[in-house]
Design a protein around this motif. Structure first.
Motif, PDB file in Angstrom:
ATOM      1  N   ILE A 245      43.170  11.914  40.214  1.00 34.00           N
ATOM      2  CA  ILE A 245      44.136  11.711  41.382  1.00 34.00           C
ATOM      3  C   ILE A 245      43.380  11.715  42.586  1.00 34.00           C
ATOM      4  O   ILE A 245      43.871  10.699  43.485  1.00 34.00           O
ATOM      5  CB  ILE A 245      44.653  12.893  41.224  1.00 34.00           C
ATOM      6  CG1 ILE A 245      45.772  13.242  40.079  1.00 34.00           C
ATOM      7  CG2 ILE A 245      45.635  13.119  42.502  1.00 34.00           C
ATOM      8  CD1 ILE A 245      46.274  14.453  39.968  1.00 34.00           C
TER       9      ILE A 245
ATOM     10  N   GLU B 249      42.257   8.020  42.798  1.00 36.79           N
ATOM     11  CA  GLU B 249      43.632   7.067  43.224  1.00 36.79           C
ATOM     12  C   GLU B 249      43.962   7.344  44.789  1.00 36.79           C
ATOM     13  O   GLU B 249      44.279   6.184  45.377  1.00 36.79           O
ATOM     14  CB  GLU B 249      44.589   7.625  42.321  1.00 36.79           C
ATOM     15  CG  GLU B 249      44.466   7.205  40.863  1.00 36.79           C
ATOM     16  CD  GLU B 249      45.575   7.419  40.131  1.00 36.79           C
ATOM     17  OE1 GLU B 249      46.619   7.941  40.312  1.00 36.79           O
ATOM     18  OE2 GLU B 249      45.408   7.294  38.796  1.00 36.79           O
ATOM     19  N   GLU B 250      43.870   8.311  44.982  1.00 39.72           N
ATOM     20  CA  GLU B 250      44.250   8.831  46.443  1.00 39.72           C
ATOM     21  C   GLU B 250      43.381   7.984  47.694  1.00 39.72           C
ATOM     22  O   GLU B 250      43.774   7.547  48.356  1.00 39.72           O
ATOM     23  CB  GLU B 250      44.281  10.323  47.039  1.00 39.72           C
ATOM     24  CG  GLU B 250      45.402  10.837  46.364  1.00 39.72           C
ATOM     25  CD  GLU B 250      45.602  12.363  46.725  1.00 39.72           C
ATOM     26  OE1 GLU B 250      44.389  13.014  47.086  1.00 39.72           O
ATOM     27  OE2 GLU B 250      46.473  13.038  46.218  1.00 39.72           O
ATOM     28  N   LYS B 251      41.805   7.904  47.097  1.00 40.77           N
ATOM     29  CA  LYS B 251      40.912   7.220  48.066  1.00 40.77           C
ATOM     30  C   LYS B 251      41.423   5.748  47.906  1.00 40.77           C
ATOM     31  O   LYS B 251      41.376   4.918  49.051  1.00 40.77           O
ATOM     32  CB  LYS B 251      39.465   7.284  47.559  1.00 40.77           C
ATOM     33  CG  LYS B 251      39.097   8.891  47.897  1.00 40.77           C
ATOM     34  CD  LYS B 251      37.688   9.054  47.599  1.00 40.77           C
ATOM     35  CE  LYS B 251      36.975  10.442  47.891  1.00 40.77           C
ATOM     36  NZ  LYS B 251      35.875  10.545  47.465  1.00 40.77           N
TER      37      LYS B 251
ATOM     38  N   LEU C 280      44.254   4.989  50.020  1.00 40.31           N
ATOM     39  CA  LEU C 280      44.043   5.032  51.509  1.00 40.31           C
ATOM     40  C   LEU C 280      43.175   3.626  51.969  1.00 40.31           C
ATOM     41  O   LEU C 280      43.532   3.211  53.048  1.00 40.31           O
ATOM     42  CB  LEU C 280      43.098   6.632  51.788  1.00 40.31           C
ATOM     43  CG  LEU C 280      43.160   6.695  53.152  1.00 40.31           C
ATOM     44  CD1 LEU C 280      44.080   6.737  54.010  1.00 40.31           C
ATOM     45  CD2 LEU C 280      41.996   7.829  53.543  1.00 40.31           C
TER      46      LEU C 280
END
Length: 151
Positions: free
Chosen positions: A112, A115-117, A120
């Motif tokens: 997770i 994926e967020e990185k 972004l």
């Protein structure tokens, strides 16, 4: 108390069937040497039978003491092995029941975060592309320069 009595068999004494007796021997004479006695080994006798015959050399009290000590040592080893097995079982089961779900949760959270990185970085890349064109910004203002003023 045990009473020992010597019983002589006249037929056996005269026949000389005993390897320790000779026609001229008597109870009091010790002139017969052991070298004159034939020591034929039985070829059919096994090593186990020879070791088994040595048991008679050890007194019964000593045999009992040795047997007791060996059985106590074997019992101690059995109990120690069972205890070690139980400890290994508890540790392994606990690791599977607690550690495996924990590891899977940590792995999911790491995915997770990755994926967020990525999202972004993708958003920053898109904003960088939009800001890279002159005169085009989402709010209509001038884009900010990347170099600080004064250089």
């Amino acid at each position: 108390m045990v009473k020992v009595e010597i019983v002589e068999d006249k037929d056996q004494r005269t026949a000389g069937s005993s390897p320790y007796s000779s026609p001229s021997s008597s109870r009091t004479s010790s002139s017969t040497s052991l070298s004159s006695v034939s020591s034929e080994l039985n070829d059919e006798e096994t090593l186990f039978e020879r070791i088994g015959a040595l048991i008679d050399i050890i007194p019964p009290t000593t045999r009992h003491s040795i047997s007791t000590k060996v059985s106590k040592a074997a019992s101690f080893m059995m109990r120690g092995g069972k205890l070690a097995g139980n400890i290994v079982w508890v540790v392994t089961t606990s690791a599977l029941l607690v550690g495996l779900p924990l590891a899977m949760t940590l792995e999911d959270e790491a995915k997770i975060v990755a994926e967020e990185k990525a999202m972004l970085a993708q958003q920053q890349g898109a904003q960088g592309m939009i800001a890279g064109y002159p005169g085009s910004s989402p709010d209509g203002s001038q884009p900010k320069p990347l170099v600080p003023p004064g250089f």
